[in-house]
Design a protein around this motif. Sequence first.
Motif, short mmCIF file in Angstrom:
data_model
loop_
_atom_site.label_atom_id
_atom_site.label_comp_id
_atom_site.label_asym_id
_atom_site.label_seq_id
_atom_site.Cartn_x
_atom_site.Cartn_y
_atom_site.Cartn_z
N ALA A 64 0.83 -1.21 0.00
CA ALA A 64 0.00 0.00 0.00
C ALA A 64 0.87 1.26 0.00
CB ALA A 64 -0.93 -0.02 1.21
N LEU A 65 1.97 1.24 0.73
CA LEU A 65 2.87 2.38 0.78
C LEU A 65 3.45 2.68 -0.60
CD1 LEU A 65 4.60 4.49 2.31
CD2 LEU A 65 6.27 2.66 2.70
N LEU A 66 3.92 1.66 -1.30
CA LEU A 66 4.53 1.89 -2.61
C LEU A 66 3.50 2.22 -3.68
CD1 LEU A 66 7.34 -0.84 -2.68
CD2 LEU A 66 7.44 1.52 -1.89
N VAL A 67 2.23 1.83 -3.47
CA VAL A 67 1.18 2.20 -4.41
C VAL A 67 0.89 3.70 -4.35
CG1 VAL A 67 -1.32 2.05 -4.78
CG2 VAL A 67 0.05 -0.03 -4.65
N VAL A 68 0.86 4.26 -3.14
CA VAL A 68 0.49 5.66 -2.99
C VAL A 68 1.66 6.60 -3.21
CG1 VAL A 68 0.95 5.97 -0.51
CG2 VAL A 68 -1.00 7.14 -1.58
N LEU A 69 2.87 6.11 -3.13
CA LEU A 69 4.05 6.97 -3.21
C LEU A 69 4.12 7.77 -4.52
CD1 LEU A 69 6.62 7.96 -1.89
CD2 LEU A 69 7.79 5.88 -2.66
N PRO A 70 3.80 7.20 -5.70
CA PRO A 70 3.90 8.00 -6.93
C PRO A 70 2.93 9.17 -7.01
CG PRO A 70 3.95 5.66 -7.44
CD PRO A 70 3.58 5.78 -6.00
N GLN A 71 1.90 9.22 -6.17
CA GLN A 71 0.96 10.35 -6.20
C GLN A 71 1.65 11.65 -5.82
OE1 GLN A 71 -2.57 9.63 -3.90
NE2 GLN A 71 -3.45 8.25 -5.45
N ALA A 72 2.58 11.57 -4.89
CA ALA A 72 3.35 12.76 -4.49
C ALA A 72 4.70 12.28 -3.99
CB ALA A 72 2.61 13.53 -3.40
N PRO A 73 5.56 11.85 -4.89
CA PRO A 73 6.80 11.19 -4.47
C PRO A 73 7.72 12.05 -3.61
CG PRO A 73 6.78 11.61 -6.84
CD PRO A 73 5.41 11.88 -6.35
N SER A 74 7.67 13.38 -3.79
CA SER A 74 8.55 14.22 -2.98
C SER A 74 7.99 14.42 -1.58
CB SER A 74 8.74 15.59 -3.65
OG SER A 74 9.40 15.43 -4.90
N ARG A 75 6.63 14.57 -1.49
CA ARG A 75 6.01 14.86 -0.19
C ARG A 75 5.74 13.61 0.64
NH1 ARG A 75 1.28 16.34 -0.56
NH2 ARG A 75 0.84 16.25 -2.78
N LEU A 76 5.77 12.44 -0.01
CA LEU A 76 5.42 11.22 0.71
C LEU A 76 6.61 10.28 0.89
CD1 LEU A 76 1.97 10.36 -0.93
CD2 LEU A 76 2.41 11.59 1.19
N ARG A 77 7.81 10.76 0.64
CA ARG A 77 8.98 9.89 0.80
C ARG A 77 9.06 9.36 2.22
NH1 ARG A 77 14.50 12.05 -1.87
NH2 ARG A 77 15.24 10.64 -0.23
N PRO A 78 9.04 8.04 2.39
CA PRO A 78 9.00 7.47 3.74
C PRO A 78 10.27 7.70 4.54
CG PRO A 78 9.24 5.74 2.11
CD PRO A 78 8.98 7.00 1.35
N ASP A 79 11.39 7.97 3.86
CA ASP A 79 12.62 8.22 4.60
C ASP A 79 12.68 9.63 5.16
OD1 ASP A 79 12.77 9.15 1.97
OD2 ASP A 79 14.95 9.19 2.00
N ARG A 80 11.88 10.56 4.58
CA ARG A 80 11.88 11.95 5.03
C ARG A 80 10.61 12.34 5.77
NH1 ARG A 80 14.45 15.31 -0.15
NH2 ARG A 80 16.54 14.33 -0.10
N PHE A 81 9.49 11.82 5.31
CA PHE A 81 8.19 12.19 5.89
C PHE A 81 7.41 10.93 6.25
CE2 PHE A 81 9.36 15.24 2.52
CZ PHE A 81 9.64 16.35 3.31
N PRO A 82 7.85 10.19 7.23
CA PRO A 82 7.18 8.91 7.55
C PRO A 82 5.74 9.08 8.00
CG PRO A 82 8.81 9.49 9.22
CD PRO A 82 9.01 10.44 8.10
N ALA A 83 5.43 10.17 8.71
CA ALA A 83 4.05 10.36 9.17
C ALA A 83 3.10 10.59 8.00
CB ALA A 83 3.99 11.53 10.15
N LYS A 84 3.48 11.45 7.07
CA LYS A 84 2.64 11.70 5.89
C LYS A 84 2.52 10.44 5.04
CE LYS A 84 3.64 16.65 5.45
NZ LYS A 84 4.20 17.71 4.58
N ALA A 85 3.64 9.70 4.91
CA ALA A 85 3.61 8.47 4.13
C ALA A 85 2.68 7.45 4.75
CB ALA A 85 5.02 7.90 4.00
#
Length: 780
Positions: free
Chosen positions: A203-224
């Motif tokens: 599920a995490l990798l499915v949603v990541l392309p919607q906003a790859p800069s804002r949802l990067r799990p290494d930088r913004f884990p809460a938003k991701a």
Amino acid sequence: MPHFLHLRTLLRQSLAWLRRHPLRGGLALLLTLGLLADQLFPLPLPRNESAQVVLASDGSSLRSWPGRDGIWRHPVAIEAVSPLYLEALLGYEDRWFHYHPGVNPAALLRAALQWARHGHIISGGSTLSMQVARIIEPPGRSLGGKLRQILRALQLELHFSKREILGLYLNRAPMGGIVEGVEMASRMYLGKPSSHLSAAEAALLVVLPQAPSRLRPDRFPAKAQQARDKVLKRMAELGVWTPAAVEDARIERVGVNPLRARWVAPLAAERLRQLYAGGHAPLIRSTLDAETQSTVERLLLDRVEQLPPRVSMAVLVMETASLEVRAYAGSADFSDAQRFNHVDMVRGLRSPGSTLKPFLYAMALDEGLVHSESLLSDAPQSFAGYEPGNFQANFSGPVSVAEALQRSLNVPAVDLLDRLGPQRFAALLHNGGLPLRLPAGSEPNLSIILGGAGARLEELVGAYRALAAGGLSGQPRLTPEAPRIERRIMSEGAAFIVRDILETGGHPDRPFHEGATHRLAWKTGTSFGFRDAWAIGVSDSHTVGVWVGRPDGTPNPGFFGANIAAPLLRELIAALPAGPATPRQRPASVSTATICWPLGTALDATPAEYCPEKRTAWILAGAIPPTLPERDARPGLVETAWINPLNGLRTSPACQPSAQTREILRWPAHLEPWLSPARQSVLEWDPACRQALGVGPLRLHGIASGARLRATPGRREAELSLHASGASGRVYWLLDGALLRPASTDGNLLLRLSTPGEHRLSVVDDAGRHASAHFEFRRD
């Protein structure tokens, strides 16, 4: 040009149909215009600029390099992606993917109504085909850009199947930073291939392309995590995943390591990348086992901090049967530049030290020069001016082949090489897959058996494999398609005997310990000046080589194979899978025999009076060669002597007319100083005859047997002024078997003694004559 002529014909026909049949003509006109537009504005398909990835044998990645455009991609087939990811992707992004022509009219209508109501885009209504179109040609967020994206999506559907479009998305979807595609994102963020994704990770990798800069799990884990939970909720609402499965997935927290390349076996991967550089193959499969490689790297990191600065290590683990390399560590720590991390010492050319000795003894067995219990001389000798010593700087006198090899004694090895011939030895090694490198213009000489040539770790490992493979060396294989190259370096029987010597000591009268987890035949080596420390071992399943040293060749005093490389070798062997225990089969060419020392001949062919010591030996092809002849052309170990019947001493007819002849047994002259009184069998000369013949004994002056010495008052040592008289040629001085100084014609020695206890001082000349004195030294 012919294609455009065909389109022009279709256009004319469509216009004609439009006049006669407006509906059908209109459809034909639209189709023709679409085909014309497809030709005038071809799809800007991306070039194949995938990252280059080296894989372990199980498909996991070892090391990767970005594509020519600087983007990290890992090509993946649809079948290799977790079904959970595919379910989440199609369920959340495009449920009607397999049914629409590239655009979903209902979704577009919903997006248009939202735009009209809110004045800006709320949801794009994009299908996967439209997202692929946006990836290959970013259109911008204007209405015109959206229209161009729709047209490109229709164009994609015209040229590609649904499966091919899905494959483009899986490999090109933006995943943050310079990462593209689900496989590379899974490996970079999660440290695993996409085939092993959990529901939460999918599920995490499915949603990541919607906003790859804002949802990067290494930088913004809460938003991701918040975005991931939206996907999980949708999957439950659609009934694709059960509520229980979704709740379990929500428990997983998003927490990944900083985005970076994860490297395993980096130098092996670099070697393979260079090997395949011409074709730029995106995926290079190796024979390396990911678990074994990780174990080796962990053991190296555990030890590296105990080593001095700039010292590195190298390890090669090869499966003995298949020749496939299972672990390859070219340096100790790839992150430590001070330890020459980029220098691959698996391929480095270094002095092999004593690691060539097993091959020498195997070849001597094959040549019929020795058997496993042949008597060798570990005593000071000169070979045309070359005077080797042992690592411990002492000598043992009489030793067997098995003992000389297991203890890695130098003088017996040089003696044997001199008889076999250094050029022949080097040629046999080269033909067997172990070439030695010598300085330009030089020829093989006796020093090569002690490390006076260059060899590589991978070549030594391939050669040692012969001990467990019937005498066949092998070239280590780094890829499954690499050819299987084997060469004969020794006979099957010689391999069996040498392996047994290195594994158990070479005792035919002792059975194998079949219950042992790992049966290991191993050998260490240390090059001149402590520059290289080696340990190489062979088990039933693996052949393992270890090198420790500085890649720049700087000495490391105190570093030798037995104390620095051998412990690591034993740890590595213990960590490897043992494999099924296989009964050891003795080759038909190998048998056992009882032989006699000092002659080296078979018991049943030796008179009892000439067999003071019996030994059980491995023999090859039924050959039982006698003890090697002495170098000074003496008549043999059984010689005719004149005996004075009055006193039983040695004499001559000129001295004693009634002298009688008798066959006597003696030991090689160079061994006499190391023989106990019970072993010594040489008759003493009759003093009267010695004086008449002018034959003077070698005498030791300055110390007498039985003396008790004390330290000089005020000091902790004793000082002795010694002299040897009656010497023939050079003189060797030994204390407790250790050579005190190089041989010289000077018969004088100033000895400073500081070690308390009992000692034996010996002096030996070139003729093999000797004199000794036993004494005791005390400090109190």
